[in-house]
Enzyme design. Structure first.
Site, PDB file in Angstrom:
ATOM      1  N   GLY A   1      74.535  43.247  51.109  1.00 18.67           N
ATOM      2  CA  GLY A   1      74.828  41.843  50.872  1.00 18.67           C
ATOM      3  C   GLY A   1      75.775  41.609  49.730  1.00 18.67           C
TER       4      GLY A   1
ATOM      5  CG  HIS B   1      64.400  39.599  49.015  1.00 22.53           C
ATOM      6  ND1 HIS B   1      64.412  40.879  48.511  1.00 22.53           N
ATOM      7  CD2 HIS B   1      63.278  39.028  48.508  1.00 22.53           C
ATOM      8  CE1 HIS B   1      63.360  41.067  47.737  1.00 22.53           C
ATOM      9  NE2 HIS B   1      62.650  39.951  47.716  1.00 22.53           N
TER      10      HIS B   1
ATOM     11  CD  GLU C   1      65.497  42.685  51.615  1.00 22.65           C
ATOM     12  OE1 GLU C   1      65.557  43.756  52.276  1.00 22.65           O
ATOM     13  OE2 GLU C   1      66.257  42.436  50.669  1.00 22.65           O
TER      14      GLU C   1
ATOM     15  CG  HIS D   1      69.504  47.672  45.369  1.00 16.97           C
ATOM     16  ND1 HIS D   1      68.836  46.472  45.464  1.00 16.97           N
ATOM     17  CD2 HIS D   1      70.018  47.703  44.119  1.00 16.97           C
ATOM     18  CE1 HIS D   1      68.929  45.821  44.320  1.00 16.97           C
ATOM     19  NE2 HIS D   1      69.658  46.548  43.486  1.00 16.97           N
TER      20      HIS D   1
ATOM     21  CG  ASN E   1      70.597  40.452  51.627  1.00 19.01           C
ATOM     22  OD1 ASN E   1      70.694  39.265  51.317  1.00 19.01           O
ATOM     23  ND2 ASN E   1      69.573  41.192  51.268  1.00 19.01           N
TER      24      ASN E   1
ATOM     25  CB  THR F   1      68.254  42.493  42.093  1.00 18.17           C
ATOM     26  OG1 THR F   1      68.426  42.961  43.440  1.00 18.17           O
ATOM     27  CG2 THR F   1      68.597  43.604  41.115  1.00 18.17           C
TER      28      THR F   1
ATOM     29  NE  ARG G   1      79.665  22.357  42.234  1.00 22.55           N
ATOM     30  CZ  ARG G   1      79.694  23.225  41.236  1.00 22.55           C
ATOM     31  NH1 ARG G   1      78.577  23.844  40.864  1.00 22.55           N
ATOM     32  NH2 ARG G   1      80.818  23.516  40.608  1.00 22.55           N
TER      33      ARG G   1
END
Length: 252
Positions: free
Chosen positions: A226, A43, A74, A204, A7, A111, A18
């Site tokens: 991720g 996502h 997702e 997750h 992810n 999240t 930035r």
């Protein structure tokens, strides 16, 4: 073999702090694939806090250029378009990922933190799932390890489920007495899904500490990781982090 889909949201989050395109999300996706990751996950959210529509388009092209690589998009199919975010369904139908993981998160959630309640949302999801499958996009539903809900996922037309592993990861971190009970519930959910003909993904807060046990889940096909992988990359480099997760999934 359990596939690793990296992810890239946190790479995009750093980029968005930035002006400009540093770090380059697509370039980092390419590194992950070069190091052996079997897929990439994004996502996109309406507020574009991390992944932007342009990232989805670029990463779709990158994954399509490589044999055997899966692109997974997702998100919440019910979120309305906002600014230049066209909505999840429009973006998915435009970019044709291999898999779309539908997630029941609201716009203001930090999240994802729960699976679908298909008693409530199943009827609304059915035409969306049918539209995605008609477009040759595999459909996975983000689910808690609830057997009744998983049965409803099959009835709604899903191809796979993605088990929400947040409570399992938290139990491992806290060395909770509930670890065995939670993992047993996930195993039962995975077995139930397989009996129904559903594939099993998970994701997750999975990391190098809690993944060795979770990789033994019956029939686990894919994990999406991720946050932890990005943090580990700060310490060991992105190439070494991807290698570490691949070795972990292989049982090495």
């Amino acid at each position: 073999m359990i596939a690793l889909s990296v992810n890239l949201n946190k790479i995009a989050l750093i980029r968005n702090s930035r002006e400009g395109n540093f770090p380059d999300v697509t370039a980092h996706g390419r590194i992950c694939l070069d190091c052996g990751a079997q897929g990439l996950t994004v996502h996109p959210r309406p507020d574009q806090r991390h992944i932007r529509p342009g990232d989805v388009r670029e990463l779709a092209a990158l994954c399509a250029s490589r044999d055997g690589i899966e692109f997974n998009v997702e998100g919440n199919p019910f979120a309305a378009p906002q600014g230049d975010y066209p909505g999840l369904m429009a973006l998915v139908l435009e970019t044709s990922p291999d898999q779309c993981t539908l997630v029941p998160d609201s716009n203001d959630q930090l999240t994802s933190d729960h699976g679908f309640d298909l008693k409530r949302d199943g009827a609304r999801l059915e035409p969306i799932i049918a539209q995605l499958r008609d477009a040759n996009v595999r459909v996975s539903l983000f689910m808690d390890p609830d057997l009744e809900q998983i049965s409803r996922a099959r009835e709604a037309g899903a191809d796979r489920i993605e088990l929400y592993t947040g409570p399992y990861a938290e139990a491992v971190t806290n060395q909770s007495a509930d670890i065995d009970r939670i993992f047993a519930a996930h195993c039962a959910a995975a077995e139930h899904a397989r009996q129904l003909g559903l594939g099993v993904n998970a994701g997750h807060d999975l990391n190098l500490i809690n993944l060795p046990r979770y990789r033994t889940l019956p029939g686990l096909q894919e994990v999406s990781i991720g946050h932890a992988l990005t943090v580990d990359a700060l310490n060991m480099g992105l190439d070494n982090a991807v290698a570490a997760y691949l070795n972990c999934l292989a049982g090495n």
